[in-house]
Design a protein around this motif. Structure first.
Motif, PDB file in Angstrom:
ATOM      1  N   ASP A   1     -50.013 -45.820  61.442  1.00  0.00           N
ATOM      2  CA  ASP A   1     -51.069 -45.642  60.589  1.00  0.00           C
ATOM      3  C   ASP A   1     -50.720 -44.142  60.092  1.00  0.00           C
ATOM      4  OD1 ASP A   1     -53.559 -44.727  59.509  1.00  0.00           O
ATOM      5  OD2 ASP A   1     -54.746 -46.215  60.539  1.00  0.00           O
ATOM      6  N   ILE A   2     -50.397 -43.948  59.010  1.00  0.00           N
ATOM      7  CA  ILE A   2     -50.167 -42.654  58.625  1.00  0.00           C
ATOM      8  C   ILE A   2     -51.415 -41.650  58.410  1.00  0.00           C
ATOM      9  CG2 ILE A   2     -49.233 -41.372  56.532  1.00  0.00           C
ATOM     10  CD1 ILE A   2     -47.326 -43.569  55.865  1.00  0.00           C
ATOM     11  N   ALA A   3     -52.328 -42.096  57.930  1.00  0.00           N
ATOM     12  CA  ALA A   3     -53.547 -41.565  57.743  1.00  0.00           C
ATOM     13  C   ALA A   3     -54.001 -40.836  59.231  1.00  0.00           C
ATOM     14  CB  ALA A   3     -54.629 -42.170  57.236  1.00  0.00           C
ATOM     15  N   LYS A   4     -53.775 -41.707  60.219  1.00  0.00           N
ATOM     16  CA  LYS A   4     -54.312 -41.294  61.686  1.00  0.00           C
ATOM     17  C   LYS A   4     -53.260 -40.553  62.444  1.00  0.00           C
ATOM     18  CE  LYS A   4     -57.942 -44.747  61.723  1.00  0.00           C
ATOM     19  NZ  LYS A   4     -58.440 -46.015  62.669  1.00  0.00           N
ATOM     20  N   ASN A   5     -51.996 -40.575  61.932  1.00  0.00           N
ATOM     21  CA  ASN A   5     -51.015 -40.054  62.617  1.00  0.00           C
ATOM     22  C   ASN A   5     -50.584 -40.644  63.939  1.00  0.00           C
ATOM     23  OD1 ASN A   5     -48.656 -38.178  62.275  1.00  0.00           O
ATOM     24  ND2 ASN A   5     -49.770 -36.736  63.781  1.00  0.00           N
ATOM     25  N   THR A   6     -50.828 -41.950  63.796  1.00  0.00           N
ATOM     26  CA  THR A   6     -50.720 -42.799  65.062  1.00  0.00           C
ATOM     27  C   THR A   6     -49.868 -43.901  64.980  1.00  0.00           C
ATOM     28  OG1 THR A   6     -52.904 -42.227  65.419  1.00  0.00           O
ATOM     29  CG2 THR A   6     -52.288 -44.316  66.658  1.00  0.00           C
ATOM     30  N   VAL A   7     -49.192 -44.100  66.111  1.00  0.00           N
ATOM     31  CA  VAL A   7     -48.256 -45.455  66.252  1.00  0.00           C
ATOM     32  C   VAL A   7     -48.916 -46.516  67.408  1.00  0.00           C
ATOM     33  CG1 VAL A   7     -45.965 -46.227  66.805  1.00  0.00           C
ATOM     34  CG2 VAL A   7     -46.133 -44.325  65.553  1.00  0.00           C
ATOM     35  N   TYR A   8     -48.907 -47.684  66.851  1.00  0.00           N
ATOM     36  CA  TYR A   8     -49.639 -48.720  67.735  1.00  0.00           C
ATOM     37  C   TYR A   8     -48.577 -49.490  68.206  1.00  0.00           C
ATOM     38  CZ  TYR A   8     -53.604 -47.295  65.094  1.00  0.00           C
ATOM     39  OH  TYR A   8     -54.844 -46.283  64.705  1.00  0.00           O
ATOM     40  N   LEU A   9     -48.970 -50.079  69.375  1.00  0.00           N
ATOM     41  CA  LEU A   9     -48.052 -51.209  70.256  1.00  0.00           C
ATOM     42  C   LEU A   9     -48.789 -52.427  70.261  1.00  0.00           C
ATOM     43  CD1 LEU A   9     -45.014 -52.150  70.914  1.00  0.00           C
ATOM     44  CD2 LEU A   9     -45.997 -51.372  73.377  1.00  0.00           C
ATOM     45  N   GLN A  10     -48.887 -53.399  69.478  1.00  0.00           N
ATOM     46  CA  GLN A  10     -49.832 -54.544  69.790  1.00  0.00           C
ATOM     47  C   GLN A  10     -49.220 -55.424  70.673  1.00  0.00           C
ATOM     48  OE1 GLN A  10     -53.084 -55.381  68.475  1.00  0.00           O
ATOM     49  NE2 GLN A  10     -52.764 -57.121  69.794  1.00  0.00           N
ATOM     50  N   MET A  11     -49.752 -55.907  71.754  1.00  0.00           N
ATOM     51  CA  MET A  11     -49.032 -56.554  72.707  1.00  0.00           C
ATOM     52  C   MET A  11     -49.777 -58.015  72.822  1.00  0.00           C
ATOM     53  SD  MET A  11     -47.996 -53.758  75.565  1.00  0.00           S
ATOM     54  CE  MET A  11     -49.778 -53.439  76.163  1.00  0.00           C
ATOM     55  N   ASN A  12     -49.219 -58.815  72.604  1.00  0.00           N
ATOM     56  CA  ASN A  12     -49.712 -60.361  72.749  1.00  0.00           C
ATOM     57  C   ASN A  12     -49.046 -61.110  73.593  1.00  0.00           C
ATOM     58  OD1 ASN A  12     -51.520 -59.659  70.605  1.00  0.00           O
ATOM     59  ND2 ASN A  12     -49.803 -60.132  69.011  1.00  0.00           N
ATOM     60  N   SER A  13     -49.568 -62.274  74.029  1.00  0.00           N
ATOM     61  CA  SER A  13     -48.874 -63.121  75.010  1.00  0.00           C
ATOM     62  C   SER A  13     -48.523 -62.392  75.998  1.00  0.00           C
ATOM     63  CB  SER A  13     -47.948 -64.033  74.215  1.00  0.00           C
ATOM     64  OG  SER A  13     -48.433 -64.653  73.062  1.00  0.00           O
ATOM     65  N   LEU A  14     -49.204 -61.576  76.722  1.00  0.00           N
ATOM     66  CA  LEU A  14     -48.900 -60.724  77.936  1.00  0.00           C
ATOM     67  C   LEU A  14     -48.341 -61.652  79.059  1.00  0.00           C
ATOM     68  CD1 LEU A  14     -51.132 -57.833  77.357  1.00  0.00           C
ATOM     69  CD2 LEU A  14     -48.810 -57.580  77.394  1.00  0.00           C
ATOM     70  N   LYS A  15     -47.404 -61.207  79.898  1.00  0.00           N
ATOM     71  CA  LYS A  15     -46.938 -61.743  81.048  1.00  0.00           C
ATOM     72  C   LYS A  15     -47.102 -60.871  82.356  1.00  0.00           C
ATOM     73  CE  LYS A  15     -43.395 -64.365  78.333  1.00  0.00           C
ATOM     74  NZ  LYS A  15     -41.998 -64.367  78.080  1.00  0.00           N
ATOM     75  N   ALA A  16     -47.019 -61.268  83.479  1.00  0.00           N
ATOM     76  CA  ALA A  16     -47.060 -60.284  84.786  1.00  0.00           C
ATOM     77  C   ALA A  16     -46.080 -59.357  84.608  1.00  0.00           C
ATOM     78  CB  ALA A  16     -47.183 -61.432  85.599  1.00  0.00           C
ATOM     79  N   GLU A  17     -45.072 -59.599  84.065  1.00  0.00           N
ATOM     80  CA  GLU A  17     -43.795 -58.911  84.138  1.00  0.00           C
ATOM     81  C   GLU A  17     -43.783 -57.779  82.979  1.00  0.00           C
ATOM     82  OE1 GLU A  17     -43.731 -62.251  83.924  1.00  0.00           O
ATOM     83  OE2 GLU A  17     -42.198 -62.948  82.523  1.00  0.00           O
ATOM     84  N   ASP A  18     -44.958 -57.538  82.336  1.00  0.00           N
ATOM     85  CA  ASP A  18     -45.157 -56.510  81.387  1.00  0.00           C
ATOM     86  C   ASP A  18     -45.911 -55.504  82.198  1.00  0.00           C
ATOM     87  OD1 ASP A  18     -45.784 -59.217  78.811  1.00  0.00           O
ATOM     88  OD2 ASP A  18     -44.021 -57.998  79.302  1.00  0.00           O
ATOM     89  N   THR A  19     -46.322 -55.881  83.203  1.00  0.00           N
ATOM     90  CA  THR A  19     -47.047 -54.887  84.041  1.00  0.00           C
ATOM     91  C   THR A  19     -46.241 -53.436  84.235  1.00  0.00           C
ATOM     92  OG1 THR A  19     -48.476 -56.456  85.222  1.00  0.00           O
ATOM     93  CG2 THR A  19     -48.232 -54.327  86.288  1.00  0.00           C
ATOM     94  N   ALA A  20     -46.974 -52.406  83.716  1.00  0.00           N
ATOM     95  CA  ALA A  20     -45.945 -51.090  83.862  1.00  0.00           C
ATOM     96  C   ALA A  20     -47.017 -50.004  83.450  1.00  0.00           C
ATOM     97  CB  ALA A  20     -44.890 -51.357  82.919  1.00  0.00           C
ATOM     98  N   VAL A  21     -46.223 -48.761  83.413  1.00  0.00           N
ATOM     99  CA  VAL A  21     -47.178 -47.615  82.834  1.00  0.00           C
ATOM    100  C   VAL A  21     -46.192 -47.736  81.676  1.00  0.00           C
ATOM    101  CG1 VAL A  21     -47.266 -45.191  82.927  1.00  0.00           C
ATOM    102  CG2 VAL A  21     -47.623 -46.282  85.045  1.00  0.00           C
TER     103      VAL A  21
END
Length: 124
Positions: free
Chosen positions: A72-92
């Motif tokens: 989002d250029i106006a907000k100077n922000t990058v997003y990571l949309q995470m769907n269908s999450l799995k247990a192995e996605d657990t992390a920092v």
């Protein structure tokens, strides 16, 4: 560049979360913004990246089709949309910036500014 990552939390498997990475003081212009993650006892691994100018993206095979990186250029922000999450996605999850070429976007050593990390826990 100071980066602020947020949006982590606890979610059940199959659920979704959206992480945000915002730059303070400066914009992401001329940078590539990447998301990495690090699970306990493991090395930090590449998740996704986007070039701020132009929008070229790259994904790790483990998340392609489930995660989407956007900006989002106006907000100077990058997003990571995470769907269908799995247990192995657990992390920092960390965001970082680089000016590396596309072939090096997955190399943690090429990133020279990092956010503080946001924790994602996926319960099975």
């Amino acid at each position: 560049v100071q980066l602020q990552a947020c949006g982590g939390g606890l979610v059940q498997a199959g659920g979704s979360l959206r992480l945000s990475c915002t730059a303070s003081e400066r914009t992401f212009s001329n940078y590539v913004v990447g998301w990495f993650r690090q699970a306990p006892g493991l090395e930090r691994e590449f998740v996704a990246a986007v070039r701020w100018s132009g929008g070229t993206t790259s994904y790790a095979d483990s998340v392609r089709g489930r995660f989407a990186i956007s900006k989002d250029i106006a907000k100077n922000t990058v997003y990571l949309q995470m769907n269908s999450l799995k247990a192995e996605d657990t992390a920092v999850y960390y965001c970082g910036v680089t000016r590396a070429v596309y072939s090096s976007w997955s190399d943690t050593n090429m990133y020279y500014y990092w956010g503080q990390g946001t924790e994602v826990t996926v319960s099975s």
